[in-house]
Design an enzyme around this catalytic site. Structure first.
Site, PDB file in Angstrom:
ATOM      1  N   THR A  82      -0.760  12.573  -4.628  1.00 48.45           N
ATOM      2  CA  THR A  82      -2.192  12.604  -4.315  1.00 48.45           C
ATOM      3  C   THR A  82      -2.770  11.221  -4.615  1.00 48.45           C
ATOM      4  O   THR A  82      -2.197  10.439  -5.372  1.00 48.45           O
ATOM      5  CB  THR A  82      -2.908  13.679  -5.155  1.00 48.45           C
ATOM      6  OG1 THR A  82      -2.570  13.460  -6.529  1.00 48.45           O
ATOM      7  CG2 THR A  82      -2.475  15.072  -4.748  1.00 48.45           C
ATOM      8  N   ALA A  83      -3.926  10.948  -4.026  1.00 48.58           N
ATOM      9  CA  ALA A  83      -4.478   9.593  -4.047  1.00 48.58           C
ATOM     10  C   ALA A  83      -5.063   9.193  -5.400  1.00 48.58           C
ATOM     11  O   ALA A  83      -5.549  10.027  -6.161  1.00 48.58           O
ATOM     12  CB  ALA A  83      -5.568   9.480  -2.982  1.00 48.58           C
TER      13      ALA A  83
END
Lengths: 256, 256, 256, 256, 256, 256, 256
Positions: free
Chosen positions: A37-38
């Site tokens: 995930t970012a």
């Protein structure tokens, strides 16, 4: 199909060039980063903001156990995206380097110095045999001589300095969002808001305080601080990002 | 078939990335974990419960010889699932770390500290060549500064903190069961009951005292204790889980 | 055929997992154990019995040269099945560990302690590259604090404790035989009889004193003793197992 | 053909098990032994006889240069069959072990002790990578505490004790011959005769003094002695084994 | 064709056995020996003769630069055939061994002792991985206790003692020639003549003084001596071997 | 297609020759250099000019973070093209060598000496196994004894001295441009202009001050100096290279 | 095609023999030598001449930067052909050996001694694994005890002594030219002329002073001297070899 066969030939040899001068293992390690995930970094006029999307996978998992924002030294925070266990290795490496610098020179390590020590370490894993590259990217943010600095490291061992940047999933969209919305004169508060809105932008503009970590290093205090859930909730409310329902699982099991 | 051929290419190289950024040997090691019978951890308001399904394979085998719950230090218990011989290596590693901590700092090792020392050790086996990853997952439960903590380690070397979690066979069903039935205010007794009912739920709601190990670390005593067969039988009776007949063999020969 | 091709891929890499989480080299080492003639262990109320089928291959070979029962320490005997040369390595390892224990702590090594030191040694050969696993299983029997103990080690490095167990050829049938005929209150004499009848059961219920080795550790003497041919003959006669004619060659040349 | 393909897979990996639990490299090393001309050992009531078929390949080669009978210590002789250069390595190893024993304990090394030290050395080359197994078998004969002892070592590192045994070419026929004609009460002279007749039996019952080496360790002198050509000729004459014409070349160039 | 495929499998693994017990790399190294021009050794009643065919390839090359006869010690000469650079390694090894012997024991090294030290060194390159075998054969001639000795080493590391022998190209024909013409009571002069005629026999019975090297160790002087071109010319004339025209290039570029 | 298959065979073996005497890994590393944007070196009568095309990829990236011109010592600058992380390794190596020279000899290192120390280091990575070649080329410029010197290193480890040269993308066109426009009597100012016009020539004759780095070592000061953005803008204006609009992304992510 | 497949098998294993006794990697390294432009050595009655064809590839490249003639010691010059970076390694090795000789023995190293030290070093890279052979040939010329000596080393590690010889491209034609035109009583001046005419003979009998390097060691001075461009021009003029127009690029980029 032929292309595939050719590619396979380079998969097995860790540290060799392909005929067009590429290092496939390094490119595959970048894919491991994209599976996470970012994380987002924003350099503001008042300090650096690090924010990480960590949407919890199970209600029984402690949200704090998914660590994506780490304190490297008093004045430096690091956000990671990709292979979690690899990230831990690099964070430990960074902390040791920061400590050594204080012991040896009696002063905090520079942000650029730390970044380049880390990227040199990463590069070794792409050239010398017997190990695979690190499957993780880092955002290294801190204050150096009163000035906010924000760096990225990638699996090739290249250092980049940014005004605002994202690593991990959805980099293309997030980078576009940041380019459209970033201003150099942002306050730290506005920087936090930008980071949270960017993360929410890939999720129907909704965010849950438990699903995001935020850390800052302000130029005034020169101290890395992690925001509490309550503080994050306030920012989410201020930015109209409250979720209407629970998040699903997201990302790869070992890549955050 | 093509996918299969492609996968084979990554089997042989232990520590390399696939084109989509995955480490197949680590994923296969996770399969080794799934081949083992389940272990369950439950964090209650009064302490941590570890329970392990160890349905004996032969009436001639000593049930105690299938060790799935281990004492790592006075205040820490560890449950394992997967390759038994690998588990023993990590348990020994954990014990040495706990001893070293007492010698060096004169105090018991923290649960999180121990977990991360173990996961860093596990990570090395996924990045540096010349060895395969560990085919085992651990649940590490204990009391730290009066607070119950429960961690999981997986073959990638990622640490997770949980309120309640299962490793090994039937993780999907067991995790669903735990999510439905877990409450944070469980007493230690209720936690033991929840763990036993969860294990029984994958076995027609029946359980034999000889087929399960249970260990607890209560917040009051801060001491790891293994339940006797009689004590387990009492909990089984209280929870209406007595079996109507003998268990068959279950699981892989070297994976518990 | 496809399955075969897939399997071959894992043969070459010694210490890697297959997609279903198995270690083929360890499973093939178990086949090496099955190629050896059987050894049997029986834990009685009065001590431990080890018996080994060693049907001599040639009238010119010294029956004593096929060693399958070994003294590890005054109070511990070990029976082996599988690759003979590998067995010798582990027996030597066991003897050194027992000696070191006496030197270091001034007391005999525990049976469980010795077993687990051996299985940890075996495990290393399944995880670290540059060597193959041990192709041998051991039965370790002895007296610890007055109590008879009987352990098995397998090529994966897993320790098991048993009341009665067989390793090597015909394990399925022999284990069935033991389950049917074992009682916990057996005397040492009855234990010897059970072991011999079990071995004979796979051979038309006939046995030759030269074709079997028997060792015991009684709880009274706490001393490992090997039976003489005459003593064995007596037990064979008592159990009506005299052969009507000579045995043929049996088993693999290097696996006993 | 499929079998062949499968076998090839195991050829390349030196120290790994095949799916049926075999070590192909060790089995191929046994083929190297079979390529060598035969050596024979006979244990008599008066001492041990070692005899080796070394039919010279060329009239210009010094017959003594084909060494198949070696003195390992005053009281121990060793006969070899198979890869000559490998045999020399093991003979040197045996001599060093015998010397060390005299230096350390002030007494001659036991025959069984020496044999097992050698087989342990051989075993290492079958388990640890980076080298191939030894392509040679040895017969180790000597007197231990006044008693004649005769041992065999094979490429797997298994020790065997024999009354009479052959290694190298024609083992099947020679072993049959020995079984038919061996008696435990043979004198040393009769033992020499038996060994020579056995060798001659695979060669139209003819033998040339230059084509065979004979060594003995008598229980009386406890000294290893090699027979002169004249002495061997006498035994050949006594046993009616004089050749009618010259021998052809026999065996492999580097395997005796 | 299948045979070829099978053979290829063994080419890649340097030190492994083929299913029929052969070491292909050693056999291929023997082919490297055959690619070199011949060297011949003759043991006479008065000393040892070494002669080497070194037909110069170019009129511009210094004939002395093709060294095939080497002095190893005052009393020992060595002739080589095969890979020139490999030969130099073994000659250097031999010289060091000879020097060490003089330093350590104050006396010249024995011919057999030196030969076996060299063959043991050669054997290591056929068993332990990480290097290829030596592609060269040597003839080692000298005087030991007043007696002429002549040994051969081959790429397997086997030592042979000869009365007369050839290595390198045309071994079959040359060995036949030597068998037909050798007598044990040859004088040193006659031995030189035999060696030269043998070499000439593979070349239309013609020889050029510049195309051959001759060295001798006479029993009288116990000193290795290389013949001058004039001396060789005399022997060529005496034996009617003068060439009618120049030689062509012969042999492999790096194999003499 | 056959050619492709053949090439693949050489990809996997890092440090081996192809049948036509080429080292493919070194040639592929040259492709990695070509993937980077160009750097240009010009030796003038007054000093050396280094210029690097570094067209920024994102408005949010700090242009200074893409470092292509580095100071190696007071009197030496280095420009790189190719794999950025590899370049950093060589720059660090160069700086250490320069420092060591000052410490050891009390004087600045010679430009040729430094270049050859670097190329020897690069060569090792093309001959010894266990690592890949460096995927980067360097231009090393400085003043030695008052004279401007300009060297190039390539991935094979070959040093070249140039009057004017380009590395990286478009080498063919740039080299043609330099050959047409270079004069030995250029002033330093004219050299800067030539370098900038050359870079602009591959980009529609337009250049942006942020998209290019320029460094000089003048013979007068013997000091490496990097031009400021303003200074570069002036040169761009003087040479009529102002861009009409923003640059697009160019080059590979890790190759500059 | 089959031959090609077979050859590929030997490419990957660096240091192994092919079935016909060849070392393919060494033969491929010879191809790397042939890819380089020619170097020529001529031994005259007055000294040794080394000349190297180095036709510059670009007018912007410093002709002196293509070094093919090197000073190894005061009295020794070395010319190279083939892989430039490999040549530098061997030249450095040669210089160190020459220095060590002066330090250790207080006298200049012999030409033959130096040559054989270098070829022994080269041989190691053809036998021991983990590196490729050197892709370069050397001509080593100097004065030893007043006598001119000229040696060649090749990638197999074989030393040759020559009167006149060429290495690199066009060896066949150049060697023919030298054989036709060489006389042992050449003066040094005539030797230089012969070398230049030989090089010109492969280039339409034209030569440019910048395209050739010449070095000499005269017997009188015993000093290695490189000719200046003017001196070379004079020799070119004397031998009527002035070019009518510029040379094109020639040879491989890294092979001279």
């Amino acid at each position: 199909m032929q292309g595939q066969a050719q590619q396979q030939a380079y998969d097995r040899g860790i540290t060799i060039f392909s005929p067009d001068g590429r290092l496939y293992q390094v490119e595959y390690a970048r894919e491991a980063v994209k599976r996470g995930t970012a994380s987002i970094g924003v350099r503001t006029s008042e300090g650096v903001v690090l924010a990480a999307d960590k949407r919890s996978r199970s209600p029984l998992m402690e949200p704090t156990s998914v660590e994506k924002i780490h304190k490297a030294d008093d004045h430096i925070g690091i956000a990671s995206a990709g292979h979690v266990a690899d990230a831990r290795q690099l964070i430990d490496f960074a902390r040791r380097q920061a400590q050594v610098n204080r012991l040896r020179y009696g002063e905090p390590i520079g942000i650029e110095t730390l970044t380049k020590t880390i990227t040199d370490h990463i590069q070794q894993y792409t050239q010398v045999g017997g190990a695979r590259p690190f499957g993780v990217a880092l955002l290294i943010g801190g204050i150096e001589n009163g000035t906010p600095r924000l760096y990225e490291t990638d699996p090739s061992g290249t250092p980049y300095e940014w005004k605002a940047v994202s690593i991990g999933a959805d980099r293309g969209d997030l980078q576009d969002y940041l380019e459209e919305n970033y201003r150099e004169d942002l306050t730290l508060d506005e920087g936090i808001g930008l980071a949270l809105r960017a993360i929410a932008s890939t999720n129907d503009d909704e965010l849950d305080a438990g699903g995001v970590d935020v850390g800052t290093v302000s130029g005034e205090t020169e101290a890395f601080v992690e925001l509490t859930n309550d503080e994050i909730s306030e920012y989410i409310a201020e930015n109209d990002l409250e979720p209407s329902e629970d998040e699903d699982e997201g990302g790869d099991e070992t890549a955050e």
